[in-house]
Design a protein around this motif. Sequence first.
Motif, PDB file in Angstrom:
ATOM      1  N   GLU A   1     -50.900 -52.397 161.443  1.00 53.03           N
ATOM      2  CA  GLU A   1     -52.100 -52.950 160.820  1.00 53.03           C
ATOM      3  C   GLU A   1     -51.955 -52.997 159.307  1.00 53.03           C
TER       4      GLU A   1
ATOM      5  N   ARG B   1     -51.114 -48.210 163.726  1.00 51.71           N
ATOM      6  CA  ARG B   1     -51.808 -48.158 162.436  1.00 51.71           C
ATOM      7  C   ARG B   1     -50.901 -48.680 161.326  1.00 51.71           C
TER       8      ARG B   1
ATOM      9  N   HIS C   1     -49.784 -44.036 165.669  1.00 53.32           N
ATOM     10  CA  HIS C   1     -49.276 -44.065 164.290  1.00 53.32           C
ATOM     11  C   HIS C   1     -48.575 -45.398 164.012  1.00 53.32           C
TER      12      HIS C   1
ATOM     13  N   LEU D   1     -49.120 -44.460 155.140  1.00 55.08           N
ATOM     14  CA  LEU D   1     -49.604 -43.338 155.936  1.00 55.08           C
ATOM     15  C   LEU D   1     -48.974 -42.016 155.512  1.00 55.08           C
TER      16      LEU D   1
ATOM     17  N   ALA E   1     -55.684 -48.995 169.794  1.00 52.17           N
ATOM     18  CA  ALA E   1     -54.817 -49.113 168.619  1.00 52.17           C
ATOM     19  C   ALA E   1     -53.919 -50.342 168.729  1.00 52.17           C
TER      20      ALA E   1
END
Length: 265
Positions: A249, A246, A243, A217, A37
């Motif tokens: 990103e 992500r 988390h 998210l 990640a």
Amino acid sequence: MTIPLRPGAGRAARPAARAPGPDPLAPLLDLPGVRDAAESARAAVDRLLAHRLMRNRSAEVSTESALRGARASAALEGVDVPLADLRAGAFDHPVLQGSLRVSAGLGATVETWERAPGQVLARLHVLAATDLADREALGRPAAGAGPRLTGLFSLVTAGSTVPAVLVAAVVHGELAALAPFGTQDGVVARAAGRLTGITRGLDPKAVSVPEVGFVELGAPAYAAAVEGYRSGGPDGVAGWLVHCCRATELGAAEGLAIAESLLRG
């Protein structure tokens, strides 16, 4: 799992600033999914930084990123104002106003963050909570938060071999879980996480928008991830770190969208 709050780092790690011996944050990379990640998040931000607009117009992207980041941070606190209304000045909610002040003031804290993180956090809380907390409480963490904050400050001021996105996630997670001020702690935590990414070399131009990533998210997922981190178990800590990666990103993708929009005029 207890996070050993001493060293931290990023793209250009700073082992010379770290005390001799093993990096106490290194075990984070062995948690399930964390290493991959972190690499994906780093690659996404690198794609953004390689965009041709960054050669001479990165300040424009950064300005828009700050506005969108402030809006998203307030949305995670339950105050969701459309971007068009924000641009038009059609808002008066103190949570959003505080988030905007924090975002606008972040650049002035970059040089101080790694030298005096306590001073910066106090300033961020004053900006965030001026209209929401008693004057005497502004910038003053609860007495019981002292030992954990001391560990956090050591993390911020030291070096590490761990990727910057993970150090930023730990800083963010510690403040979100501890909630040392009692008001606007989420806004302060997200700002500190972003600031760590800037100063550690993840996003030195401040052109990504990680706060938007958290919104994409979902607020419930964000709250659950914070609670997982607060639990201190390996799964909860890993879940939080993944988390955050992500969200980073997605925040880089938002920065690319801003850059492309500016190119189109």
